[in-house]
Scaffold this motif. Structure first.
Motif, PDB file in Angstrom:
ATOM      1  N   LEU A 102      12.298  59.385 -16.824  1.00 19.30           N
ATOM      2  CA  LEU A 102      12.339  60.517 -15.910  1.00 19.30           C
ATOM      3  C   LEU A 102      12.234  60.061 -14.454  1.00 19.30           C
ATOM      4  O   LEU A 102      12.967  60.541 -13.575  1.00 19.30           O
ATOM      5  CB  LEU A 102      11.205  61.491 -16.245  1.00 19.30           C
ATOM      6  N   THR A 103      11.322  59.115 -14.177  1.00 22.57           N
ATOM      7  CA  THR A 103      11.159  58.614 -12.811  1.00 22.57           C
ATOM      8  C   THR A 103      12.422  57.895 -12.336  1.00 22.57           C
ATOM      9  O   THR A 103      12.870  58.085 -11.199  1.00 22.57           O
ATOM     10  CB  THR A 103       9.963  57.654 -12.752  1.00 22.57           C
ATOM     11  N   THR A 104      13.009  57.072 -13.202  1.00 22.61           N
ATOM     12  CA  THR A 104      14.217  56.335 -12.821  1.00 22.61           C
ATOM     13  C   THR A 104      15.374  57.280 -12.525  1.00 22.61           C
ATOM     14  O   THR A 104      16.093  57.125 -11.523  1.00 22.61           O
ATOM     15  CB  THR A 104      14.609  55.364 -13.945  1.00 22.61           C
ATOM     16  N   VAL A 105      15.570  58.269 -13.401  1.00 25.34           N
ATOM     17  CA  VAL A 105      16.652  59.230 -13.175  1.00 25.34           C
ATOM     18  C   VAL A 105      16.409  60.025 -11.889  1.00 25.34           C
ATOM     19  O   VAL A 105      17.340  60.271 -11.105  1.00 25.34           O
ATOM     20  CB  VAL A 105      16.783  60.172 -14.391  1.00 25.34           C
ATOM     21  N   SER A 106      15.152  60.413 -11.647  1.00 25.85           N
ATOM     22  CA  SER A 106      14.832  61.164 -10.429  1.00 25.85           C
ATOM     23  C   SER A 106      15.103  60.320  -9.186  1.00 25.85           C
ATOM     24  O   SER A 106      15.681  60.804  -8.206  1.00 25.85           O
ATOM     25  CB  SER A 106      13.370  61.609 -10.462  1.00 25.85           C
ATOM     26  N   MET A 107      14.681  59.035  -9.212  1.00 27.78           N
ATOM     27  CA  MET A 107      14.936  58.155  -8.068  1.00 27.78           C
ATOM     28  C   MET A 107      16.425  57.982  -7.819  1.00 27.78           C
ATOM     29  O   MET A 107      16.895  58.034  -6.666  1.00 27.78           O
ATOM     30  CB  MET A 107      14.280  56.797  -8.303  1.00 27.78           C
TER      31      MET A 107
ATOM     32  N   GLY B 164      21.127  59.009  -4.533  1.00 31.63           N
ATOM     33  CA  GLY B 164      22.498  59.493  -4.438  1.00 31.63           C
ATOM     34  C   GLY B 164      22.628  60.687  -3.511  1.00 31.63           C
ATOM     35  O   GLY B 164      23.563  60.776  -2.704  1.00 31.63           O
ATOM     36  N   MET B 165      21.680  61.626  -3.604  1.00 28.46           N
ATOM     37  CA  MET B 165      21.736  62.809  -2.757  1.00 28.46           C
ATOM     38  C   MET B 165      21.533  62.448  -1.283  1.00 28.46           C
ATOM     39  O   MET B 165      22.238  62.941  -0.390  1.00 28.46           O
ATOM     40  CB  MET B 165      20.673  63.809  -3.200  1.00 28.46           C
ATOM     41  N   ILE B 166      20.552  61.551  -1.016  1.00 36.28           N
ATOM     42  CA  ILE B 166      20.293  61.142   0.368  1.00 36.28           C
ATOM     43  C   ILE B 166      21.497  60.402   0.937  1.00 36.28           C
ATOM     44  O   ILE B 166      21.901  60.615   2.091  1.00 36.28           O
ATOM     45  CB  ILE B 166      19.031  60.259   0.424  1.00 36.28           C
TER      46      ILE B 166
ATOM     47  N   GLY C 130       9.690  51.907  -7.585  1.00 35.18           N
ATOM     48  CA  GLY C 130       9.751  51.833  -9.045  1.00 35.18           C
ATOM     49  C   GLY C 130       8.476  51.283  -9.654  1.00 35.18           C
ATOM     50  O   GLY C 130       7.973  51.817 -10.659  1.00 35.18           O
ATOM     51  N   VAL C 131       7.928  50.224  -9.052  1.00 35.35           N
ATOM     52  CA  VAL C 131       6.678  49.645  -9.573  1.00 35.35           C
ATOM     53  C   VAL C 131       5.530  50.648  -9.467  1.00 35.35           C
ATOM     54  O   VAL C 131       4.743  50.832 -10.407  1.00 35.35           O
ATOM     55  CB  VAL C 131       6.334  48.342  -8.816  1.00 35.35           C
TER      56      VAL C 131
END
Length: 444
Positions: free
Chosen positions: A19-24, A29-31, A162-163
């Motif tokens: 979930l965290t990876t997909v959100s990041m 991508g959006m930014i 990520g860490v």
């Protein structure tokens, strides 16, 4: 996937990490999409402003002051002006996804013949051409003034985030898993005959409710154990006392030998059945566990069995094997297995009973285990009825021959084995007969 199936912690951790990876990735991508237009416009306006100001400064300055002006531009603004020659070695514009849009906007303001380059005559930079009357010039800007975050910088920031996200996921997974781990450990203690410490009644309302119910269940089970102890004492006194009196009266009565033997057999059978009930209901307390020489215990039981009429005992017992347990209960288990084999495992056509007793160490996924094996040479049990043997009050008389008893022998064995954190395996022996295996943890 093995970690995913292994436990709630890794499952929660993996799901939170995904979930965290997909959100990041979605945020990056959006930014990037939102900043693309602003970055293009900002860079193009910077180039246009610098070229326009430089063009105006050079145009309106006196010829004798232009050298000094160029020096100021280089020293203070990092801008260099060179004459554009036909012999210049010109490299293509910077390989940047934003470059086509930047070039389009700049050419709209400065002219369609404006050129761009990433290097002129081997000098790297951001090069833009412009004209003053009929003369052409190169204007070079340092790349640092136009570049945003590089790929390495993006990777560095993404790695840091990520860490930190993974550490947060591990912390959240631990907090979620901790109450369940406590509940699992407490349930395991109950299965091993221990009384667990009360679970903390704090946290979310679901955890409070589950822990409170579990603590109440532990108290209720303790009360049931206490009540059962009282009942067992009553049974022992109220039933065995009349049996003893009947036995005494039988000895004093003037009866024939056949009638006396029949009544003595009935009394002995009733006393054995009461003993089975008491053994089945008696708890095995983990607090009574000590280190036991299981090899010596099996050899003693084998010698006692050999003294019974019609019994042949074959042994293959490894020496000096130690386990943790209750010596009385384990001796009762072994005696029950031997008695079971004696009653039901007679070799067809002989009227005699042959028993094989073995004991050895076997490595397993849970560590080294002591494997106790008791086999008879009887007719065995149909494969589809083996599981029924472990149920209380069950006797496979149709398969194993008629015998007296309440059908609690193997049920007692299973209860004691489970309280010793061991495993019971019942199967048919190759060549006929029943094979019973007990896997006990090897003591340190």
């Amino acid at each position: 996937m093995g970690w995913f199936r292994s436990g709630l912690f890794w499952r929660t951790f993996l799901l939170l990490s995904i979930l965290t990876t997909v959100s990041m990735a979605s945020w990056i991508g959006m930014i990037s999409t939102m900043q693309r237009g602003a970055k293009v416009e900002q860079t193009a306006q910077l180039v246009i402003s610098v070229v326009t100001i430089t063009h105006a400064a050079l145009t309106h300055s006196a010829p004798e002051l232009r050298r000094e002006l160029l020096f100021e531009l280089v020293s203070n603004e990092g801008i260099r002006i060179f004459t554009l020659e036909d012999s210049d070695v010109v490299d293509p514009p910077p390989d940047n996804p934003l470059m086509p849009d930047i070039a389009r906007i700049v050419r709209e303001k400065l002219g369609a013949d404006t050129q761009f380059s990433s290097s002129v005559n081997g000098v790297a930079g951001f090069w833009v051409s412009f004209k003053i009357d009929d003369d052409k010039y190169w204007l070079m800007l340092e790349r640092e003034r136009l570049s945003g975050l590089t790929g390495v910088q993006w990777l560095g920031w993404a790695s840091v985030v990520g860490v930190l996200s993974l550490l947060g996921a591990a912390l959240i997974s631990s907090l979620i898993n901790l109450p369940l781990a406590r509940l699992t450990a407490a349930a395991r203690d109950i299965a091993q005959g221990k009384r667990p410490a009360p679970l903390p009644e704090k946290g979310s309302k679901e955890i409070i409710g589950a822990n409170r119910s579990f603590n109440q269940m532990v108290d209720d089970l303790q009360q049931v154990e206490s009540d059962r102890a009282v009942i067992l004492a009553g049974i022992s006194h109220d039933l065995r006392t009349p049996l003893a009196r009947m036995q005494l009266e039988l000895e004093m009565a003037q009866l024939g030998a056949e009638a006396r033997e029949g009544m003595q057999s009935d009394i002995a059978q009733m006393d054995a059945i009461i003993g089975q009930f008491l053994d089945y209901a008696r708890p095995t307390e983990a607090a009574t566990f000590v280190t036991i020489d299981i090899s010596g215990l099996l050899e003693d039981a084998a010698r006692a069995a050999e003294r019974l009429p019609g019994m042949t005992v074959n042994t293959d017992i490894a020496q000096d094997l130690l386990v943790n347990g209750n010596a009385t209960d384990l001796r009762r288990v072994v005696n029950n297995l031997i008695e079971n084999a004696r009653r039901y495992g007679q070799t067809p056509g002989t009227g005699a009973t042959e028993i094989d007793i073995s004991c050895r160490v076997k490595p397993t996924g849970l560590g080294k285990r002591v494997v106790i094996e008791v086999q008879d040479h009887g007719v065995g049990v149909p494969d589809d009825q083996i599981e029924q043997l472990l149920k209380p009050f069950t006797r496979m008389d149709t398969a194993r021959g008629q015998a007296n008893g309440a059908g609690l022998g193997l049920a007692i064995v299973e209860r004691v084995v489970l309280r010793h954190n061991a495993e019971l395996i019942v199967s048919n022996r190759q060549g006929g007969g029943l094979r019973i295996q007990i896997l006990l943890p090897l003591a340190e």
